[in-house]
Design a protein around this motif. Structure first.
Motif, PDB file in Angstrom:
ATOM      1  N   VAL A  75       0.843  -1.202   0.000  1.00  0.00           N
ATOM      2  CA  VAL A  75       0.000   0.000   0.000  1.00  0.00           C
ATOM      3  C   VAL A  75       0.872   1.242   0.000  1.00  0.00           C
ATOM      4  CG1 VAL A  75      -1.757   1.300   1.289  1.00  0.00           C
ATOM      5  CG2 VAL A  75      -1.871  -1.200   1.175  1.00  0.00           C
ATOM      6  N   GLY A  76       0.524   2.184  -0.876  1.00  0.00           N
ATOM      7  CA  GLY A  76       1.177   3.485  -0.894  1.00  0.00           C
ATOM      8  C   GLY A  76       0.242   4.546  -0.344  1.00  0.00           C
ATOM      9  N   GLY A  93     -11.388 -17.951  -4.313  1.00  0.00           N
ATOM     10  CA  GLY A  93     -11.430 -17.288  -3.019  1.00  0.00           C
ATOM     11  C   GLY A  93     -10.972 -15.849  -3.084  1.00  0.00           C
ATOM     12  N   PRO A  94     -11.099 -15.135  -1.956  1.00  0.00           N
ATOM     13  CA  PRO A  94     -10.656 -13.745  -1.903  1.00  0.00           C
ATOM     14  C   PRO A  94      -9.143 -13.677  -1.837  1.00  0.00           C
ATOM     15  CG  PRO A  94     -11.347 -14.474   0.263  1.00  0.00           C
ATOM     16  CD  PRO A  94     -11.641 -15.611  -0.681  1.00  0.00           C
ATOM     17  N   PRO A  95      -8.561 -12.486  -2.010  1.00  0.00           N
ATOM     18  CA  PRO A  95      -7.110 -12.365  -1.894  1.00  0.00           C
ATOM     19  C   PRO A  95      -6.632 -12.794  -0.512  1.00  0.00           C
ATOM     20  CG  PRO A  95      -8.066 -10.388  -2.841  1.00  0.00           C
ATOM     21  CD  PRO A  95      -9.203 -11.228  -2.353  1.00  0.00           C
ATOM     22  N   THR A  96      -5.449 -13.354  -0.457  1.00  0.00           N
ATOM     23  CA  THR A  96      -4.873 -13.703   0.834  1.00  0.00           C
ATOM     24  C   THR A  96      -4.424 -12.438   1.533  1.00  0.00           C
ATOM     25  OG1 THR A  96      -2.753 -14.025  -0.265  1.00  0.00           O
ATOM     26  CG2 THR A  96      -4.106 -15.973   0.081  1.00  0.00           C
ATOM     27  N   ALA A  97      -4.292 -12.522   2.856  1.00  0.00           N
ATOM     28  CA  ALA A  97      -3.943 -11.342   3.639  1.00  0.00           C
ATOM     29  C   ALA A  97      -2.551 -10.851   3.288  1.00  0.00           C
ATOM     30  CB  ALA A  97      -4.019 -11.670   5.129  1.00  0.00           C
ATOM     31  N   PRO A  98      -2.371  -9.509   3.154  1.00  0.00           N
ATOM     32  CA  PRO A  98      -1.051  -8.972   2.868  1.00  0.00           C
ATOM     33  C   PRO A  98      -0.180  -8.977   4.114  1.00  0.00           C
ATOM     34  CG  PRO A  98      -2.606  -7.189   3.189  1.00  0.00           C
ATOM     35  CD  PRO A  98      -3.396  -8.471   3.252  1.00  0.00           C
ATOM     36  N   ALA A  99       1.122  -8.782   3.888  1.00  0.00           N
ATOM     37  CA  ALA A  99       2.016  -8.612   5.029  1.00  0.00           C
ATOM     38  C   ALA A  99       1.585  -7.371   5.800  1.00  0.00           C
ATOM     39  CB  ALA A  99       3.453  -8.451   4.545  1.00  0.00           C
ATOM     40  N   THR A 100       1.411  -7.512   7.110  1.00  0.00           N
ATOM     41  CA  THR A 100       0.878  -6.411   7.905  1.00  0.00           C
ATOM     42  C   THR A 100       1.670  -6.235   9.184  1.00  0.00           C
ATOM     43  OG1 THR A 100      -0.646  -7.824   9.139  1.00  0.00           O
ATOM     44  CG2 THR A 100      -1.457  -6.909   7.066  1.00  0.00           C
ATOM     45  N   THR A 101       1.486  -5.048   9.763  1.00  0.00           N
ATOM     46  CA  THR A 101       1.829  -4.833  11.156  1.00  0.00           C
ATOM     47  C   THR A 101       0.523  -4.908  11.917  1.00  0.00           C
ATOM     48  OG1 THR A 101       1.474  -2.445  11.076  1.00  0.00           O
ATOM     49  CG2 THR A 101       3.648  -3.261  10.406  1.00  0.00           C
ATOM     50  N   LEU A 135      -6.951   7.990  11.327  1.00  0.00           N
ATOM     51  CA  LEU A 135      -7.499   7.193  12.415  1.00  0.00           C
ATOM     52  C   LEU A 135      -8.323   6.022  11.907  1.00  0.00           C
ATOM     53  CD1 LEU A 135      -8.501  10.034  14.909  1.00  0.00           C
ATOM     54  CD2 LEU A 135      -6.386   8.698  14.813  1.00  0.00           C
ATOM     55  N   HIS A 136      -8.646   6.016  10.621  1.00  0.00           N
ATOM     56  CA  HIS A 136      -9.406   4.925  10.014  1.00  0.00           C
ATOM     57  C   HIS A 136      -8.519   4.016   9.151  1.00  0.00           C
ATOM     58  CE1 HIS A 136     -13.338   6.672  11.163  1.00  0.00           C
ATOM     59  NE2 HIS A 136     -12.667   7.799  11.078  1.00  0.00           N
ATOM     60  N   ALA A 137      -7.207   4.215   9.231  1.00  0.00           N
ATOM     61  CA  ALA A 137      -6.284   3.455   8.390  1.00  0.00           C
ATOM     62  C   ALA A 137      -6.346   1.950   8.593  1.00  0.00           C
ATOM     63  CB  ALA A 137      -4.851   3.963   8.593  1.00  0.00           C
ATOM     64  N   ALA A 168      -1.119  -2.582  12.939  1.00  0.00           N
ATOM     65  CA  ALA A 168      -1.953  -1.474  12.489  1.00  0.00           C
ATOM     66  C   ALA A 168      -2.462  -1.663  11.072  1.00  0.00           C
ATOM     67  CB  ALA A 168      -1.171  -0.161  12.581  1.00  0.00           C
ATOM     68  N   GLY A 169      -2.033  -2.701  10.369  1.00  0.00           N
ATOM     69  CA  GLY A 169      -2.501  -2.927   9.011  1.00  0.00           C
ATOM     70  C   GLY A 169      -1.347  -3.167   8.067  1.00  0.00           C
TER      71      GLY A 169
END
Length: 326
Positions: free
Chosen positions: A43-44, A79-87, A119-121, A89-90
């Motif tokens: 994400v950018g 299926g839906p996309p697999t979860a991205p690499a996250t912290t 705050l909605h990130a 916080a997202g």
């Protein structure tokens, strides 16, 4: 004035009427079918100001898909996309990173009273990671840092949302802008929480542009003149014990909605704790809203069929639907 009384006064004002909200742009031709991404993105983020010299400058934060620094493994086609690499916080966000190849539908996300886009990130960045450009305005007189905070200015925010849409439509023609060529401005959704949810509802007044294909109203309901057509699918998300905007307000908006609609209730929950990662219901809200966007903006039938499963968690969530395609 307490928060509950403040928001109650806001709801009364909004139900009485909103400022003009429809777009002055010519409706585009019906968009061709699209295929939802079967992968996730990094994400950018970037920021700009709409009408910086005008009476209502509108700072905007944009989250968008970018190519990951390491190759991604595609999800299974069913299926839906697999979860991205996250912290915690997202997804990891890379300021100013180049936009990924392709054209992406757009989500206009509106914050609530005394809030900010960042705050909605936790929600908006996860949407971006699955193939959406999320543009979140900082409203001039209701944001957390507003010097002249005025709650009734929410009446003017639907028009701000349409100003942002017109700006994005113009931006797509500017070859020097990094987002040019990457925005599918024929496929736009509006979403928002609390006062931002009322803002979202106010964008769906009679005769609104067909660019606006769907809406997500979180912890809010309808306003005067909203949901009058053209028909657009709507998803309502509400805590069953919300002390700020009672669930009955959201239910009333759901009852007024024309065409396909869904109501995701979180019994016993309040005004928005379910938007926090790790809290009960967050995973269901994320899955339901993501697949709702994939269905309405990418015409993904598999995403539509996943909605009941997305929302299912006994004792935590319930889903009511009306007129959804089979």
């Amino acid at each position: 004035m307490g928060v509950q009384r403040l928001v109650a006064a806001l709801v009364t004002a909004l139900l009485a009427g909103c400022g003009p909200a429809t777009a002055a742009t010519v409706d585009p031709a019906p968009p061709a079918p699209r295929h939802a991404p079967q992968r996730t993105y990094a994400v950018g983020v970037r920021q700009f100001v709409v009408d910086p010299g005008g009476p209502r400058p509108l700072p905007v934060t944009v989250w968008y898909p970018v190519e990951p620094t390491t190759p991604a493994t595609p999800a299974a086609p069913s299926g839906p996309p697999t979860a991205p690499a996250t912290t915690s916080a997202g997804p990891v966000v890379r300021p100013g990173a180049p936009v990924a190849a392709g054209r992406f539908p757009v989500v206009i996300y509106s914050h609530g009273l005394r809030s900010l886009p960042e705050l909605h990130a936790p929600l908006t960045t996860r949407w971006a990671a699955t193939g959406f450009v999320v543009a979140a305005p900082t409203f001039p007189r209701t944001n957390l840092r507003a010097r002249d905070f005025t709650r009734v200015d929410v009446r003017n925010q639907p028009a701000d949302g349409w100003r942002l849409i017109r700006h994005l439509v113009r931006l797509t023609t500017r070859p020097d802008d990094p987002l040019a060529g990457h925005l599918d401005v024929t496929r736009i959704a509006a979403a928002g929480h609390s006062a931002g949810g009322f803002t979202t509802a106010g964008m769906f007044t009679s005769g609104h542009s067909t660019r606006l294909r769907s809406g997500i109203v979180i912890a809010a309901g309808g306003v005067a003149g909203s949901f009058a057509g053209p028909v657009a699918p709507l998803l309502f998300v509400h805590g069953g014990a919300d002390p700020i905007v009672p669930e009955s307000v959201g239910r009333a908006g759901y009852a007024r909605a024309l065409g396909p609609a869904a109501f995701l209730s979180l019994p016993g929950q309040g005004h928005g704790e379910y938007l926090t990662p790790g809290r009960p219901g967050f995973a269901q809200v994320l899955a339901t809203t993501t697949d709702f966007l994939r269905w309405t903006l990418y015409d993904d039938p598999a995403a539509l069929h996943r909605l009941p499963t997305d929302a299912a968690l006994s004792g935590v969530t319930t889903l009511t639907t009306r007129a959804l395609p089979r």
